[in-house]
Design a protein around this motif. Structure first.
Motif, PDB file in Angstrom:
ATOM      1  N   THR A  52       1.017  -1.352   0.063  1.00 21.35           N
ATOM      2  CA  THR A  52       0.053   0.114   0.118  1.00 21.35           C
ATOM      3  C   THR A  52       0.942   1.298   0.121  1.00 21.35           C
ATOM      4  O   THR A  52       0.556   2.159  -0.761  1.00 21.35           O
ATOM      5  CB  THR A  52      -0.972   0.076   1.220  1.00 21.35           C
ATOM      6  N   CYS A  72       0.756   6.448  -7.001  1.00 20.13           N
ATOM      7  CA  CYS A  72      -0.114   7.315  -7.375  1.00 20.13           C
ATOM      8  C   CYS A  72       0.220   8.816  -6.993  1.00 20.13           C
ATOM      9  O   CYS A  72      -0.353   9.973  -8.048  1.00 20.13           O
ATOM     10  CB  CYS A  72      -1.248   6.948  -6.087  1.00 20.13           C
ATOM     11  N   GLN A 108       2.161   9.900 -10.378  1.00 21.69           N
ATOM     12  CA  GLN A 108       1.287   9.732 -11.381  1.00 21.69           C
ATOM     13  C   GLN A 108       0.467  10.910 -11.422  1.00 21.69           C
ATOM     14  O   GLN A 108       0.417  11.667 -12.345  1.00 21.69           O
ATOM     15  CB  GLN A 108       0.474   8.458 -11.514  1.00 21.69           C
ATOM     16  N   THR A 109      -0.001  11.361 -10.245  1.00 19.66           N
ATOM     17  CA  THR A 109      -0.982  12.597  -9.961  1.00 19.66           C
ATOM     18  C   THR A 109       0.046  13.963 -10.479  1.00 19.66           C
ATOM     19  O   THR A 109      -0.434  14.734 -11.123  1.00 19.66           O
ATOM     20  CB  THR A 109      -1.341  12.739  -8.481  1.00 19.66           C
ATOM     21  N   GLN A 119       2.455   1.771  -3.450  1.00 22.79           N
ATOM     22  CA  GLN A 119       1.302   2.110  -4.406  1.00 22.79           C
ATOM     23  C   GLN A 119       0.821   3.349  -4.195  1.00 22.79           C
ATOM     24  O   GLN A 119       0.609   4.256  -5.161  1.00 22.79           O
ATOM     25  CB  GLN A 119      -0.052   1.244  -4.233  1.00 22.79           C
ATOM     26  N   ASP A 120       0.767   4.014  -2.885  1.00 25.42           N
ATOM     27  CA  ASP A 120       0.317   5.335  -2.561  1.00 25.42           C
ATOM     28  C   ASP A 120       1.223   6.689  -3.194  1.00 25.42           C
ATOM     29  O   ASP A 120       1.245   7.303  -3.678  1.00 25.42           O
ATOM     30  CB  ASP A 120       0.363   5.684  -1.157  1.00 25.42           C
TER      31      ASP A 120
END
Length: 118
Positions: A42, A49, A52-53, A45-46
């Motif tokens: 997690t 993310c 990517q943002t 992955q965070d």
């Protein structure tokens, strides 16, 4: 409790690059990020993310910087934060752990130095 400085909006790209590289570098496992647990997955992955943002220009730099600062507070130890920010080994002021753990920790810090931000 560890004290972390805020990440500035103009530093987000450097921090993202350093943290993503360090989080996936098997030589320098960030203490609370690596491992086979769901929490470790997690955390990575965070981080991806957030990257990517930022890179997809889906969020303002200051909002991503704030989120990245919270990620660091949640997942990095104070020693890891210090190494990433300063690029220096932490001073030996704390009591030394057992010899094998200390050797493993020293190797991880050496590898983490390659991913420094500051």
């Amino acid at each position: 409790m560890a004290v972390y400085g805020g990440i500035q909006a103009h530093e987000v790209e450097r921090w993202l690059n350093a943290l993503v590289n360090a989080a996936f570098d098997r030589r320098c496992p960030l203490s609370k990020v690596h491992g086979g647990t769901a929490r470790a997955r997690t955390a990575r992955q965070d981080l991806l993310c957030l990257a990517q943002t930022f890179r997809g220009e889906q969020g303002a730099s200051d909002v991503v910087a704030d989120s990245l600062s919270r990620w660091c507070q949640h997942y990095l130890t104070e020693t890891e934060w210090y190494v990433l920010v300063s690029g220096k080994k932490p001073r030996a002021g704390a009591p030394a752990p057992a010899a094998p753990a200390q050797e493993e920790s020293t190797e991880a810090i050496e590898a983490l130095l390659q991913h420094k931000v500051g």
